[in-house]
Write a protein that holds these residues in place. Structure first.
Motif, PDB file in Angstrom:
ATOM      1  N   LEU A 195       0.836  -1.204   0.000  1.00 53.71           N
ATOM      2  CA  LEU A 195       0.000   0.000   0.000  1.00 53.71           C
ATOM      3  C   LEU A 195       0.873   1.257   0.000  1.00 53.71           C
ATOM      4  CD1 LEU A 195      -2.771  -1.110   2.510  1.00 53.71           C
ATOM      5  CD2 LEU A 195      -3.078  -0.659   0.057  1.00 53.71           C
ATOM      6  N   ARG A 196       1.952   1.250   0.771  1.00 46.64           N
ATOM      7  CA  ARG A 196       2.833   2.428   0.839  1.00 46.64           C
ATOM      8  C   ARG A 196       3.634   2.614  -0.454  1.00 46.64           C
ATOM      9  NH1 ARG A 196      -0.117   1.693   4.534  1.00 46.64           N
ATOM     10  NH2 ARG A 196       0.047   2.622   6.580  1.00 46.64           N
ATOM     11  N   LEU A 197       3.793   1.542  -1.226  1.00 42.68           N
ATOM     12  CA  LEU A 197       4.464   1.665  -2.523  1.00 42.68           C
ATOM     13  C   LEU A 197       3.556   2.301  -3.577  1.00 42.68           C
ATOM     14  CD1 LEU A 197       6.463  -1.672  -2.958  1.00 42.68           C
ATOM     15  CD2 LEU A 197       7.367   0.615  -2.536  1.00 42.68           C
ATOM     16  N   GLY A 198       2.290   2.461  -3.230  1.00 43.13           N
ATOM     17  CA  GLY A 198       1.363   3.109  -4.154  1.00 43.13           C
ATOM     18  C   GLY A 198       0.338   2.180  -4.774  1.00 43.13           C
ATOM     19  N   TYR A 199       0.368   0.901  -4.412  1.00 41.25           N
ATOM     20  CA  TYR A 199      -0.657  -0.015  -4.916  1.00 41.25           C
ATOM     21  C   TYR A 199      -1.953   0.269  -4.173  1.00 41.25           C
ATOM     22  CZ  TYR A 199       3.019  -2.749  -7.147  1.00 41.25           C
ATOM     23  OH  TYR A 199       4.063  -3.148  -7.945  1.00 41.25           O
ATOM     24  N   ASP A 200      -3.069   0.184  -4.884  1.00 36.62           N
ATOM     25  CA  ASP A 200      -4.348   0.362  -4.196  1.00 36.62           C
ATOM     26  C   ASP A 200      -4.803  -0.975  -3.609  1.00 36.62           C
ATOM     27  OD1 ASP A 200      -5.466  -1.099  -6.317  1.00 36.62           O
ATOM     28  OD2 ASP A 200      -6.354   0.649  -7.272  1.00 36.62           O
TER      29      ASP A 200
ATOM     30  N   PRO B 206       9.163   1.784 -10.988  1.00 34.05           N
ATOM     31  CA  PRO B 206       7.751   1.383 -10.992  1.00 34.05           C
ATOM     32  C   PRO B 206       7.335   0.556 -12.214  1.00 34.05           C
ATOM     33  CG  PRO B 206       7.958   3.646 -10.278  1.00 34.05           C
ATOM     34  CD  PRO B 206       9.330   3.211 -10.721  1.00 34.05           C
TER      35      PRO B 206
ATOM     36  N   ARG C 284       8.297  -2.998 -11.265  1.00 29.49           N
ATOM     37  CA  ARG C 284       8.088  -3.367  -9.862  1.00 29.49           C
ATOM     38  C   ARG C 284       7.107  -4.533  -9.715  1.00 29.49           C
ATOM     39  NH1 ARG C 284       6.945   1.633  -6.483  1.00 29.49           N
ATOM     40  NH2 ARG C 284       9.191   1.866  -6.656  1.00 29.49           N
ATOM     41  N   THR C 285       5.990  -4.474 -10.421  1.00 29.09           N
ATOM     42  CA  THR C 285       4.990  -5.538 -10.280  1.00 29.09           C
ATOM     43  C   THR C 285       5.535  -6.892 -10.735  1.00 29.09           C
ATOM     44  OG1 THR C 285       3.183  -3.948 -10.458  1.00 29.09           O
ATOM     45  CG2 THR C 285       2.645  -6.262 -10.888  1.00 29.09           C
TER      46      THR C 285
ATOM     47  N   GLN D  27       3.247   6.403   6.975  1.00 32.50           N
ATOM     48  CA  GLN D  27       2.743   6.625   5.613  1.00 32.50           C
ATOM     49  C   GLN D  27       3.833   6.383   4.585  1.00 32.50           C
ATOM     50  OE1 GLN D  27      -0.517   6.945   5.283  1.00 32.50           O
ATOM     51  NE2 GLN D  27      -0.491   6.804   7.507  1.00 32.50           N
ATOM     52  N   GLN D  28       5.063   6.144   5.053  1.00 35.13           N
ATOM     53  CA  GLN D  28       6.187   5.881   4.171  1.00 35.13           C
ATOM     54  C   GLN D  28       6.424   4.378   4.067  1.00 35.13           C
ATOM     55  OE1 GLN D  28       8.423   8.759   6.705  1.00 35.13           O
ATOM     56  NE2 GLN D  28       9.420   9.270   4.758  1.00 35.13           N
ATOM     57  N   ALA D  29       7.021   3.944   2.970  1.00 32.89           N
ATOM     58  CA  ALA D  29       7.264   2.517   2.748  1.00 32.89           C
ATOM     59  C   ALA D  29       8.483   1.995   3.507  1.00 32.89           C
ATOM     60  CB  ALA D  29       7.443   2.248   1.256  1.00 32.89           C
TER      61      ALA D  29
END
Length: 184
Positions: free
Chosen positions: A19-24, A84, A87-88, A160-162
Motif C-alpha cells: 500500500l505504501r508503494l502506491g498499490y491500491d 515502478p 516493480r509488479t 505513511q512511508q514505505a
C-alpha cells in the motif's frame, strides 16, 4: 515459527508495504490472490508422485522449502528501489519463489509429522500443527503491526512511508532465516 513470521508478521507487513508503494487495495488483493494460486499450484506440483519431498527426507525438504520461502521474502523490500515500470513483475517473481518454497514446506511437513509421532498420536500431531498455524498467523499479524510502528518511530519516519515496512520485512526475515535449521 513459520506461521508467526510468514503468515503473520510478513503477511500483514507486506500488505502495508505494498500500500505504501502506491498499490491500491484492489491491486494488493490481486497480488495476494495470485500468490495463493501460485502457492496451491506449487504445492500440487511438488506433491506429485516422485516429487522432491519423496526423493529426499521430509525434514530436508522442509528446510529447503522454508529457506527458499524466507529468502524470497527478503527480496520483497528491494521493490522500494525497483523502477515502478518493472516493480509488479519483480514482486510477482518473489511471490512465485516464496510460493514454491512454502508449497514444498507444506507438502513435506505431513510426512515429517508422521515420522516424528507415533501412530496413536498422528491425528493430534496434525491437528496441533494446523491449529498452531492459525494462532501463529493471528499473533504474527499483531506483532507485525507493532514492529512496523516501532521501526517507524526509531527511524523518525511516519507510517505513511514505505521504508519502515521494508525494514521490518528485512529484520524479521533475517531474524528467522536460521529457524528451519532448528528442525529436529
Amino acid at each position: 515459527m513459520i506461521s508467526i513470521t510468514v503468515f503473520g508478521v510478513q503477511g500483514a507487513v507486506l500488505n502495508l508495504f505494498l500500500l505504501r508503494l502506491g498499490y491500491d487495495v484492489t491491486a494488493v488483493g490481486r497480488l495476494h490472490a495470485i500468490g495463493v494460486v501460485m502457492y496451491a499450484a506449487c504445492a500440487i506440483a511438488v506433491s506429485a508422485r516422485g516429487g522432491l519431498p519423496f526423493r529426499i527426507r521430509p525434514r530436508t525438504a522442509m528446510i529447503l522449502g522454508s529457506l527458499l520461502g524466507q529468502s524470497s521474502n527478503l527480496l520483497v523490500p528491494l521493490a522500494l528501489f525497483i523502477p515502478p515500470a518493472v516493480r509488479t513483475p519483480f514482486i510477482l517473481a518473489t511471490l512465485l519463489t516464496r510460493s514454491l518454497g512454502l508449497g514444498l514446506y507444506t507438502v513435506a511437513i505431513q510426512p515429517y509429522l508422521m515420522s516424528a509421532s507415533t501412530p496413536s498420536t498422528h491425528g493430534r500431531a496434525y491437528a496441533s500443527w494446523a491449529a498452531s498455524g492459525m494462532a501463529g498467523g493471528l499473533v504474527g499479524s499483531l506483532i507485525g503491526g507493532f514492529l512496523s510502528a516501532a521501526t517507524a518511530n526509531l527511524l523518525r519516519l511516519t507510517q505513511q512511508q514505505a521504508e519502515p515496512f521494508a525494514l521490518t520485512l528485512i529484520l524479521i526475515g533475517v531474524a528467522t532465516l536460521p529457524a528451519p535449521l532448528l528442525l529436529s
